[in-house]
Design an enzyme around this catalytic site. Structure first.
Site, PDB file in Angstrom:
ATOM      1  N   CYS A 163     -13.748   3.344 -28.634  1.00 38.41           N
ATOM      2  CA  CYS A 163     -15.036   4.008 -28.808  1.00 38.41           C
ATOM      3  C   CYS A 163     -15.749   4.227 -27.489  1.00 38.41           C
ATOM      4  O   CYS A 163     -16.776   3.609 -27.208  1.00 38.41           O
ATOM      5  CB  CYS A 163     -15.891   3.187 -29.761  1.00 38.41           C
ATOM      6  SG  CYS A 163     -15.032   2.967 -31.310  1.00 38.41           S
ATOM      7  N   GLY A 200       0.760  -1.247   0.000  1.00 36.73           N
ATOM      8  CA  GLY A 200       0.000   0.000   0.000  1.00 36.73           C
ATOM      9  C   GLY A 200       0.786   1.289   0.000  1.00 36.73           C
ATOM     10  O   GLY A 200       0.196   2.358  -0.198  1.00 36.73           O
ATOM     11  N   ARG A 256       2.909  -1.694  -5.965  1.00 35.93           N
ATOM     12  CA  ARG A 256       3.146  -0.457  -6.708  1.00 35.93           C
ATOM     13  C   ARG A 256       4.532   0.139  -6.461  1.00 35.93           C
ATOM     14  O   ARG A 256       5.209   0.586  -7.380  1.00 35.93           O
ATOM     15  CB  ARG A 256       2.094   0.573  -6.282  1.00 35.93           C
ATOM     16  CG  ARG A 256       2.099   1.839  -7.113  1.00 35.93           C
ATOM     17  CD  ARG A 256       1.194   2.906  -6.478  1.00 35.93           C
ATOM     18  NE  ARG A 256      -0.068   2.408  -6.013  1.00 35.93           N
ATOM     19  CZ  ARG A 256      -1.195   2.388  -6.734  1.00 35.93           C
ATOM     20  NH1 ARG A 256      -1.196   2.896  -7.936  1.00 35.93           N
ATOM     21  NH2 ARG A 256      -2.304   1.898  -6.217  1.00 35.93           N
TER      22      ARG A 256
HETATM   23  N1  LLP Z   1      -1.710  -6.946  -0.712  1.00 36.00           N
HETATM   24  C1  LLP Z   1      -3.024  -7.039  -0.980  1.00 36.00           C
HETATM   25  C2  LLP Z   1      -3.835  -8.006  -0.257  1.00 36.00           C
HETATM   26  C3  LLP Z   1      -3.598  -6.206  -1.967  1.00 36.00           C
HETATM   27  O1  LLP Z   1      -4.905  -6.289  -2.216  1.00 36.00           O
HETATM   28  C4  LLP Z   1      -2.777  -5.281  -2.669  1.00 36.00           C
HETATM   29  C5  LLP Z   1      -3.338  -4.419  -3.701  1.00 36.00           C
HETATM   30  C6  LLP Z   1      -1.402  -5.243  -2.355  1.00 36.00           C
HETATM   31  C7  LLP Z   1      -0.914  -6.081  -1.370  1.00 36.00           C
HETATM   32  C8  LLP Z   1      -0.451  -4.326  -3.056  1.00 36.00           C
HETATM   33  O2  LLP Z   1      -0.762  -2.990  -2.845  1.00 36.00           O
HETATM   34  P1  LLP Z   1       0.240  -1.864  -3.384  1.00 36.00           P
HETATM   35  O3  LLP Z   1       1.540  -1.990  -2.628  1.00 36.00           O
HETATM   36  O4  LLP Z   1       0.441  -2.074  -4.821  1.00 36.00           O
HETATM   37  O5  LLP Z   1      -0.463  -0.600  -3.086  1.00 36.00           O
HETATM   38  N2  LLP Z   1      -5.429  -1.094  -9.480  1.00 36.00           N
HETATM   39  C9  LLP Z   1      -5.230  -0.079  -8.476  1.00 36.00           C
HETATM   40  C10 LLP Z   1      -4.577  -0.635  -7.235  1.00 36.00           C
HETATM   41  C11 LLP Z   1      -5.309  -1.824  -6.654  1.00 36.00           C
HETATM   42  C12 LLP Z   1      -4.621  -2.417  -5.459  1.00 36.00           C
HETATM   43  C13 LLP Z   1      -5.226  -3.717  -5.083  1.00 36.00           C
HETATM   44  N3  LLP Z   1      -4.582  -4.404  -3.989  1.00 36.00           N
HETATM   45  C14 LLP Z   1      -4.442   1.067  -9.091  1.00 36.00           C
HETATM   46  O6  LLP Z   1      -4.130   1.003 -10.271  1.00 36.00           O
HETATM   47  O7  LLP Z   1      -4.156   2.046  -8.402  1.00 36.00           O
END
Ligand code: LLP
Length: 426
Positions: free
Chosen positions: A347, A240, A277
């Site tokens: 589209c 996150g 991310r």
């Molecule tokens: N762990 C779990 C259980 C998760 O659901 C997620 C992301 C992560 C780790 C990794 O989170 P990160 O470090 O990437 O923030 N498609 C969206 C983001 C969706 C995130 C879903 N879960 C976007 O493009 O911003």
């Protein structure tokens, strides 16, 4: 964070390779990733945890190409998966199952079986029914499923509502009081071994406080569980941590790491982290070519060959991706600036990559880079409008490899069949 995309004589490079050279060979749209940046981000993220027993499990939903998975696995990374397909990819990339954690609210029996027989490190269980099914599957396979419950600590991550996950009204996790009861049940199940506590409160967080609040709530829970004789070996605090796309200034990984380490140091357990991310976002860009420029009565549209099927984040979250020209200040370039919507060929009016963007004037044929497209770019791409998925390229110093070929038209119809009754001509 630092990345390896920069200008040399006004021409954009990824590490030591001119971006244009890749586009000539591979075409556009194309995702280009920098190995140096991926590795740098992994090291920077992991460093603050070095004094602690820990495992970084790259959350592969952010970018699931085999080469990217292997790059992290080589650095000792584990993987956070959310489906049987992701398990398949991780194993194909050579990731050791003992470094895989499995999250997600909707695991199917078949997916549980696959994960059980591979011998993954931990299932992050999100509901009572899921726990019961997992117990049953494990028992019938003669195994014990190592589990954590994904606890919903009810803290506001202060991010976009679609990617907040740790609030009471989200579908994710189990609230703290309920989880305690469920842990007690889990303890009695023959197919279940309680090994940890898990949470993930959201994505693209730009403040530290929600992480710390969540960690504190989990610490309390761990205390209670241990008091009741449950062994808690793992604390998984999810992913996150946000990245800078535009003006935002998320905490540095060092600050995040130090704050977390300070909170959990005395707990005597292995800390698991699931960054997605942060590891890949700024290590990848999407290159697209300008097709046309069109003057509407109220707006200027720059029409490019990438679209929402390649990068859906702007359409879905109104996300900002900076736009860089691959050649800037070219002698024969159009002068001045333009305020334009950068749109694709799809589209839908929702098909945009940038809106009302103040940018250098462009013209047909120019190459543009959508920055910070490494996370949730290719992995969220689709074939909408029967557009073949883009190619992916990994740059390493002065070399580059195609790590996923551009899809062909044949790929588009793979597996489709016209039933004979319908195929017949009248
Ligand atoms: N762990 C779990 C259980 C998760 O659901 C997620 C992301 C992560 C780790 C990794 O989170 P990160 O470090 O990437 O923030 N498609 C969206 C983001 C969706 C995130 C879903 N879960 C976007 O493009 O911003």
């Amino acid at each position: 964070m630092m990345h390896h995309f920069r200008y040399l004589n006004d021409e954009l490079y990824c590490e030591d390779v001119p971006v244009q050279q890749i586009c000539e060979k591979v075409g556009t749209p194309v995702f280009i990733y920098s190995r140096g940046t991926l590795e740098r981000h992994f090291r920077i993220f992991e460093e603050p945890f070095s004094s602690l027993d820990h495992l970084v499990c790259y959350s592969m939903k952010a970018c699931s190409n085999l080469a990217i998975l292997r790059t992290f696995a080589n650095l000792g990374s584990g993987i956070d998966i959310v489906s049987g397909g992701e398990l398949f990819r991780a194993l194909k990339a050579g990731v050791d199952a003992s470094r895989i954690v499995y999250s997600g609210v909707g695991k199917k029996a078949s997916e549980m079986d696959e994960a059980l027989t591979s011998g993954i490190l931990m299932f992050n269980v999100e509901s009572e029914e899921e726990l019961a099914l997992l117990d049953q599957r494990a028992t019938s396979l003669g195994r014990k499923a190592p589990i954590a419950l994904r606890v919903n600590p009810d803290v506001d991550p202060l991010t976009h509502p679609y990617i907040s996950t740790g609030l009471k009204n989200n579908k994710f996790g189990i609230d703290v009081e309920r989880s305690l009861n469920l842990y007690r049940k889990a303890k009695e199940m023959t197919g279940i071994e309680v090994v940890g506590v898990d949470c993930h409160i959201g994505s693209q967080l730009t403040e530290l406080s929600p992480f710390l609040e969540a960690t504190d709530r989990l610490k309390n829970l761990i205390g209670t569980l241990r008091f009741e004789g449950l062994e808690v070996r793992y604390l998984d605090i999810g992913g996150g941590l946000g990245i800078p796309y535009d003006e935002e200034a998320p905490p540095l990984p060092s600050a995040y790491g130090e704050a977390i380490v300070g909170r959990v140091r005395d707990l005597d357990l292995k800390l698991i982290l699931e960054p997605g991310r942060l590891l890949v976002g700024n290590a990848g860009i999407l290159i697209t070519r300008v097709l046309y420029q069109k003057q509407g009565s109220e707006k200027t549209f720059v029409i490019v060959d990438a679209a929402m099927n390649d990068l859906i984040r702007p359409s879905l979250y109104k996300a900002h991706h900076s736009v860089w020209k691959v050649y800037r200040n070219a002698a024969d370039a159009p002068e001045g600036r333009v305020i334009a919507d950068l749109v694709g060929p799809i589209c839908e009016s929702g098909d945009f990559l940038a809106q009302s963007r103040d940018m250098d004037a462009v013209r047909s044929g120019d190459l543009l880079a959508l920055m910070s497209a490494g996370a949730y770019g290719f992995s969220m791409s689709s074939n909408y409008n029967s557009r073949p998925k883009a190619a992916e390229v990994l740059v390493d110093g002065g070399n580059y490899w195609i790590i996923r070929e551009r899809e062909t038209y044949e790929d588009l119809i793979r597996g489709e069949h016209i039933p004979p009754d319908i195929f017949q001509t009248s």
